[in-house]
Design a protein around this motif. Structure first.
Motif, PDB file in Angstrom:
ATOM      1  N   HIS A   1     -40.133 -22.037 -32.242  1.00  0.00           N
ATOM      2  CA  HIS A   1     -40.583 -20.981 -31.346  1.00  0.00           C
ATOM      3  C   HIS A   1     -39.910 -21.090 -29.976  1.00  0.00           C
ATOM      4  CE1 HIS A   1     -43.677 -18.711 -33.459  1.00  0.00           C
ATOM      5  NE2 HIS A   1     -44.073 -19.838 -34.032  1.00  0.00           N
TER       6      HIS A   1
ATOM      7  N   LYS B   1     -37.110  -9.316 -26.464  1.00  0.00           N
ATOM      8  CA  LYS B   1     -36.869  -8.271 -27.439  1.00  0.00           C
ATOM      9  C   LYS B   1     -36.545  -6.960 -26.722  1.00  0.00           C
ATOM     10  CE  LYS B   1     -39.592  -7.975 -30.984  1.00  0.00           C
ATOM     11  NZ  LYS B   1     -40.807  -7.891 -31.823  1.00  0.00           N
TER      12      LYS B   1
ATOM     13  N   ARG C   1     -41.441 -10.726 -26.601  1.00  0.00           N
ATOM     14  CA  ARG C   1     -40.619 -11.872 -26.949  1.00  0.00           C
ATOM     15  C   ARG C   1     -40.490 -11.994 -28.456  1.00  0.00           C
ATOM     16  NH1 ARG C   1     -37.649 -14.925 -23.085  1.00  0.00           N
ATOM     17  NH2 ARG C   1     -38.621 -14.516 -21.071  1.00  0.00           N
ATOM     18  N   PHE C   2     -39.332 -12.424 -28.893  1.00  0.00           N
ATOM     19  CA  PHE C   2     -39.096 -12.746 -30.289  1.00  0.00           C
ATOM     20  C   PHE C   2     -40.103 -13.819 -30.716  1.00  0.00           C
ATOM     21  CE2 PHE C   2     -36.732 -14.938 -33.663  1.00  0.00           C
ATOM     22  CZ  PHE C   2     -36.207 -13.869 -34.385  1.00  0.00           C
ATOM     23  N   GLY C   3     -40.842 -13.564 -31.747  1.00  0.00           N
ATOM     24  CA  GLY C   3     -41.852 -14.517 -32.210  1.00  0.00           C
ATOM     25  C   GLY C   3     -43.247 -14.218 -31.723  1.00  0.00           C
TER      26      GLY C   3
ATOM     27  N   LEU D   1     -34.469 -16.657 -37.612  1.00  0.00           N
ATOM     28  CA  LEU D   1     -34.309 -15.290 -37.132  1.00  0.00           C
ATOM     29  C   LEU D   1     -35.003 -14.287 -38.044  1.00  0.00           C
ATOM     30  CD1 LEU D   1     -30.561 -15.465 -36.029  1.00  0.00           C
ATOM     31  CD2 LEU D   1     -32.529 -15.172 -34.530  1.00  0.00           C
TER      32      LEU D   1
ATOM     33  N   THR E   1     -37.664 -14.746 -39.957  1.00  0.00           N
ATOM     34  CA  THR E   1     -39.116 -14.843 -39.914  1.00  0.00           C
ATOM     35  C   THR E   1     -39.675 -14.802 -38.507  1.00  0.00           C
ATOM     36  OG1 THR E   1     -39.049 -17.264 -39.802  1.00  0.00           O
ATOM     37  CG2 THR E   1     -39.087 -16.256 -41.999  1.00  0.00           C
ATOM     38  N   GLN E   2     -38.808 -14.889 -37.493  1.00  0.00           N
ATOM     39  CA  GLN E   2     -39.229 -15.026 -36.102  1.00  0.00           C
ATOM     40  C   GLN E   2     -40.146 -16.256 -35.929  1.00  0.00           C
ATOM     41  OE1 GLN E   2     -40.043 -11.319 -33.864  1.00  0.00           O
ATOM     42  NE2 GLN E   2     -39.830 -10.267 -35.825  1.00  0.00           N
ATOM     43  N   CYS E   3     -39.860 -17.293 -36.714  1.00  0.00           N
ATOM     44  CA  CYS E   3     -40.610 -18.558 -36.712  1.00  0.00           C
ATOM     45  C   CYS E   3     -42.063 -18.371 -37.154  1.00  0.00           C
ATOM     46  CB  CYS E   3     -40.546 -19.237 -35.348  1.00  0.00           C
ATOM     47  SG  CYS E   3     -38.854 -19.622 -34.795  1.00  0.00           S
TER      48      CYS E   3
END
Length: 334
Positions: A292, A299, A304-306, A327, A329-331
């Motif tokens: 993470h 984004k 935010r990504f995740g 990437l 699964t976006q963690c």
């Protein structure tokens, strides 16, 4: 068995002939300070020291029937004694009485007192058990008396009550949003304890974290560290799954991947560690945290990504560790 069911059972058995007249069990009456005190209430008054030594002092009312019609009470200068056929007679005074009165006396969710006030092991605080929970009070640590009960009470007990990691309650339970999930509709219950720590309960919702798709309990610590605002831990009551949810600061989104050890320290600085966590669980959680932190990109359009929290799932014994999978699964693994 609820208090109404218990009362019905006693009436059916013919054991409480005086119950609905509002009178406590027959005994010699005494007139004290101009008021008649009688039955079990009189016996309890004498047990507390009577007119000469009791902190209750003089009665200020005769024995009266409770508004729910199922018990009796007498008010005194220093408190009250409440009686019902299934709980007996117990004095209530001080901050505990004030809070109980504010919640509706015996008609509130706490019901009748089922025990006398007791001194806590720390020698300063006190507690008193009621049908629906237990009140706790400390002269310097609680800001009034607060009741703990239900699922939150069970969880608090597992952590050692007032002598454990969460200390005394400093608020009552209250409805809250974003309990068990990130959405405003993820409603549940919170209760604040000492040192900015909270206990949590959610009935479970499909839009919540995976651990709270059905009923779950949890706890939260306000961290206020450079990289971490707060850390929540949830346990599903049906299957025992546990998860950790970290809310990073803006600096955490940017810099927390610089030092995983320091990031891990900040996650747990004001939140008790998972109880009985295995090394496998710890390794998995730390790898998820690193994922993470490393991929917390902004984004397009905001966010935010995740996601706004870093969700770490303790039941995952291992996670795929490559950039493509992170990437994809976006963690947040399926």
């Amino acid at each position: 068995m609820g208090r109404r069911a218990r009362a019905a059972l006693l009436v059916a058995a013919g054991m409480v002939a005086a119950l609905f007249s509002g009178a406590s069990p027959a005994a010699a009456d005494e007139t004290i300070c101009g008021h008649v005190v009688r039955g079990a209430i009189l016996a309890k008054y004498k047990e507390t020291g009577g007119l000469e030594r009791s902190p209750l002092g003089c009665p200020t009312t005769p024995e009266l029937t409770t508004p729910d019609g199922q018990g009796a009470y007498t008010h005194f200068q220093g408190g009250s004694i409440y009686w019902s056929a299934w709980t007996g007679a117990h004095p209530v005074w001080g901050e505990i009485r004030d809070s109980w009165a504010g919640q509706g006396w015996e008609r509130g969710k706490l019901g009748y007192p089922v025990g006398d006030e007791l001194r806590n092991p720390d020698g300063a605080g006190v507690r008193q058990q009621f049908e629906g929970g237990t009140y706790y009070w400390h002269p310097t640590r609680t800001n009034g008396a607060h009741a703990v009960g239900g699922r939150i009470g069970e969880l608090w007990g597992q952590w050692g009550h007032e002598g454990g990691d969460f200390g005394y309650p400093v608020t009552d339970e209250y409805p809250a949003v974003k309990v068990g999930g990130n959405l405003p509709e993820n409603t549940g219950v919170r209760q604040r304890f000492e040192n900015d720590r909270y206990l949590l309960w959610s009935p479970g919702q499909a839009s919540s974290f995976e651990t709270c798709h059905s009923e779950c309990v949890g706890y939260l610590g306000i961290t206020n560290e450079p990289w971490v605002e707060q850390t929540e831990v949830f346990t599903n009551l049906a299957n025992g799954k546990r998860s950790v949810h970290v809310t990073p600061t803006e600096a955490g989104f940017e810099d927390a991947d610089d030092d995983l050890q320091e990031n891990w320290r900040q996650v747990w600085v004001n939140t008790p560690h998972l109880r009985n966590a295995t090394q496998t669980e710890v390794n998995s959680l730390s790898k998820q945290l690193l994922c993470h932190a490393a991929f917390a990109f902004p984004k397009p359009g905001g966010g935010r990504f995740g996601g706004p929290t870093w969700d770490l799932e303790a039941w995952r014994s291992d996670i795929p560790w490559d950039a493509g999978e992170a990437l994809r699964t976006q963690c947040n693994w399926d």
